[in-house]
Write a protein that holds these residues in place. Structure first.
Motif, PDB file in Angstrom:
ATOM      1  N   SER A  29      -4.866   8.439  49.826  1.00 52.03           N
ATOM      2  CA  SER A  29      -4.314   8.609  48.482  1.00 52.03           C
ATOM      3  C   SER A  29      -2.822   8.324  48.482  1.00 52.03           C
ATOM      4  CB  SER A  29      -4.582  10.021  47.966  1.00 52.03           C
ATOM      5  OG  SER A  29      -3.829  10.947  48.702  1.00 52.03           O
ATOM      6  N   ASP A  30      -2.354   7.780  47.412  1.00 50.74           N
ATOM      7  CA  ASP A  30      -0.943   7.448  47.253  1.00 50.74           C
ATOM      8  C   ASP A  30      -0.370   8.333  46.160  1.00 50.74           C
ATOM      9  OD1 ASP A  30       1.535   6.303  47.206  1.00 50.74           O
ATOM     10  OD2 ASP A  30       0.888   4.456  46.212  1.00 50.74           O
ATOM     11  N   PRO A  31       0.476   9.307  46.523  1.00 48.39           N
ATOM     12  CA  PRO A  31       1.011  10.203  45.500  1.00 48.39           C
ATOM     13  C   PRO A  31       1.929   9.504  44.503  1.00 48.39           C
ATOM     14  CG  PRO A  31       2.064  10.618  47.604  1.00 48.39           C
ATOM     15  CD  PRO A  31       0.970   9.628  47.844  1.00 48.39           C
ATOM     16  N   ALA A  32       2.401   8.311  44.839  1.00 45.71           N
ATOM     17  CA  ALA A  32       3.348   7.599  43.975  1.00 45.71           C
ATOM     18  C   ALA A  32       2.665   6.575  43.080  1.00 45.71           C
ATOM     19  CB  ALA A  32       4.406   6.916  44.813  1.00 45.71           C
ATOM     20  N   LYS A  33       1.340   6.525  43.078  1.00 49.01           N
ATOM     21  CA  LYS A  33       0.658   5.482  42.310  1.00 49.01           C
ATOM     22  C   LYS A  33       0.837   5.652  40.803  1.00 49.01           C
ATOM     23  CE  LYS A  33      -3.756   7.822  42.208  1.00 49.01           C
ATOM     24  NZ  LYS A  33      -4.982   8.038  42.889  1.00 49.01           N
ATOM     25  N   ASP A  34       1.058   6.868  40.332  1.00 47.09           N
ATOM     26  CA  ASP A  34       1.225   7.107  38.903  1.00 47.09           C
ATOM     27  C   ASP A  34       2.683   7.103  38.464  1.00 47.09           C
ATOM     28  OD1 ASP A  34      -1.526   7.393  38.689  1.00 47.09           O
ATOM     29  OD2 ASP A  34      -1.457   9.556  39.042  1.00 47.09           O
ATOM     30  N   LEU A  35       3.584   6.838  39.379  1.00 48.21           N
ATOM     31  CA  LEU A  35       5.010   6.865  39.061  1.00 48.21           C
ATOM     32  C   LEU A  35       5.481   5.509  38.547  1.00 48.21           C
ATOM     33  CD1 LEU A  35       6.320   8.886  42.123  1.00 48.21           C
ATOM     34  CD2 LEU A  35       5.659   9.749  39.892  1.00 48.21           C
ATOM     35  N   ALA A  36       6.704   5.494  38.100  1.00 49.79           N
ATOM     36  CA  ALA A  36       7.314   4.266  37.600  1.00 49.79           C
ATOM     37  C   ALA A  36       7.432   3.241  38.730  1.00 49.79           C
ATOM     38  CB  ALA A  36       8.700   4.573  37.038  1.00 49.79           C
ATOM     39  N   TYR A  50      16.699   5.770  39.867  1.00 52.23           N
ATOM     40  CA  TYR A  50      15.801   5.963  38.727  1.00 52.23           C
ATOM     41  C   TYR A  50      15.730   7.437  38.333  1.00 52.23           C
ATOM     42  CZ  TYR A  50      11.564   6.023  35.899  1.00 52.23           C
ATOM     43  OH  TYR A  50      10.669   6.219  34.887  1.00 52.23           O
ATOM     44  N   VAL A  51      15.671   8.307  39.322  1.00 47.99           N
ATOM     45  CA  VAL A  51      15.636   9.751  39.047  1.00 47.99           C
ATOM     46  C   VAL A  51      16.912  10.184  38.340  1.00 47.99           C
ATOM     47  CG1 VAL A  51      15.665  12.033  40.139  1.00 47.99           C
ATOM     48  CG2 VAL A  51      14.026  10.332  40.895  1.00 47.99           C
ATOM     49  N   LEU A  52      18.044   9.662  38.776  1.00 45.76           N
ATOM     50  CA  LEU A  52      19.312   9.995  38.117  1.00 45.76           C
ATOM     51  C   LEU A  52      19.329   9.508  36.672  1.00 45.76           C
ATOM     52  CD1 LEU A  52      21.860   9.237  40.977  1.00 45.76           C
ATOM     53  CD2 LEU A  52      21.178  11.475  40.102  1.00 45.76           C
ATOM     54  N   SER A  53      18.791   8.318  36.440  1.00 52.08           N
ATOM     55  CA  SER A  53      18.799   7.787  35.068  1.00 52.08           C
ATOM     56  C   SER A  53      17.859   8.567  34.152  1.00 52.08           C
ATOM     57  CB  SER A  53      18.435   6.297  35.054  1.00 52.08           C
ATOM     58  OG  SER A  53      17.074   6.108  35.347  1.00 52.08           O
ATOM     59  N   ILE A  54      16.687   8.959  34.644  1.00 55.03           N
ATOM     60  CA  ILE A  54      15.791   9.727  33.763  1.00 55.03           C
ATOM     61  C   ILE A  54      16.272  11.158  33.595  1.00 55.03           C
ATOM     62  CG2 ILE A  54      13.761   8.297  34.178  1.00 55.03           C
ATOM     63  CD1 ILE A  54      12.715  10.460  36.051  1.00 55.03           C
ATOM     64  N   SER A  55      17.011  11.677  34.578  1.00 57.24           N
ATOM     65  CA  SER A  55      17.595  13.007  34.416  1.00 57.24           C
ATOM     66  C   SER A  55      18.662  13.000  33.335  1.00 57.24           C
ATOM     67  CB  SER A  55      18.194  13.495  35.727  1.00 57.24           C
ATOM     68  OG  SER A  55      17.190  13.687  36.683  1.00 57.24           O
ATOM     69  N   SER A  56      19.434  11.927  33.277  1.00 58.70           N
ATOM     70  CA  SER A  56      20.455  11.833  32.232  1.00 58.70           C
ATOM     71  C   SER A  56      19.824  11.666  30.856  1.00 58.70           C
ATOM     72  CB  SER A  56      21.421  10.684  32.516  1.00 58.70           C
ATOM     73  OG  SER A  56      20.738   9.448  32.437  1.00 58.70           O
ATOM     74  N   GLN A  57      18.594  11.150  30.815  1.00 58.77           N
ATOM     75  CA  GLN A  57      17.859  11.023  29.557  1.00 58.77           C
ATOM     76  C   GLN A  57      17.069  12.290  29.234  1.00 58.77           C
ATOM     77  OE1 GLN A  57      15.342   7.607  30.094  1.00 58.77           O
ATOM     78  NE2 GLN A  57      17.058   6.264  30.548  1.00 58.77           N
ATOM     79  N   LYS A  58      17.222  13.317  30.069  1.00 56.38           N
ATOM     80  CA  LYS A  58      16.571  14.613  29.918  1.00 56.38           C
ATOM     81  C   LYS A  58      15.046  14.538  30.024  1.00 56.38           C
ATOM     82  CE  LYS A  58      20.296  16.552  27.154  1.00 56.38           C
ATOM     83  NZ  LYS A  58      21.063  17.200  28.148  1.00 56.38           N
TER      84      LYS A  58
END
Length: 184
Positions: A29-36, A50-58
């Motif tokens: 199983s790939d835990p990242a398959k549903d991620l961006a 990417y995590v920093l950018s989506i965190s800034s977008q709340k």
């Protein structure tokens, strides 16, 4: 064929199907398959951006999910690096003792390999530290879940206790204790 053989073959067949299903769902199983797409490889630098950018977008739910996966994957990587180190007594030393021991053996092939593996493992522990602090802050500040935040910080403390060779480990402990004090 007798009834006994039929039952035995049936049991073997069911066990084989069951084992292959577990293998496919758990091991492969790939835990990242549903991620961006930027986070298909969660330990990559573009995933952290990417995590920093989506965190800034709340978009804290997605950021939390990605960082939890990053922590788990970094723990697997850390375990791998530690298994490849030849000199296992390095794990019992603090950072200064480990450095001096490695510098003494730096001329040998084993010493060079252990040095780079230990430094990479240290870098991985620091990644786990940063991600765990971020996860606990999101859990506490955004989701108001003190128990989950404390659980994350206690898990981080456990990882720091297991890895004595990490430089600035005492400062990391102080930061974790400060965060736990603010949450309580």
């Amino acid at each position: 064929m007798t009834k006994k053989k039929i039952i035995i073959y049936l049991i073997i067949f069911i066990a084989a199907v069951w084992a292959s299903a577990i293998f496919r769902n758990v091991i492969l199983s790939d835990p990242a398959k549903d991620l961006a797409p930027a986070c298909r490889i969660v330990v990559a630098p573009q995933c952290q951006a990417y995590v920093l950018s989506i965190s800034s977008q709340k978009k804290y739910e997605e950021a939390l999910q990605i960082q939890k996966i990053r922590i788990k994957e970094n723990e697997k990587i850390l375990k791998f690096y530690k298994s490849r180190i030849v000199d296992k007594c390095l794990f019992q030393m603090d950072s200064k003792e480990a450095q001096s021991s490695l510098y003494a053996c730096i001329g040998t092939q084993k010493g060079i390999r252990d040095y780079f593996l230990l430094k990479t493992a240290e870098f991985t522990v620091k990644d786990i530290f940063i991600d765990s602090l971020a996860v606990s802050q999101i859990q506490y500040s955004e989701f108001k879940d003190k128990k989950a935040a404390l659980k994350t910080l206690k898990h981080l403390q456990k990882i720091l206790k297991q890895n004595k060779y990490v430089t600035n480990r005492n400062e990391m402990f102080k930061i974790v204790e400060k965060e736990m004090g603010e949450i309580k």
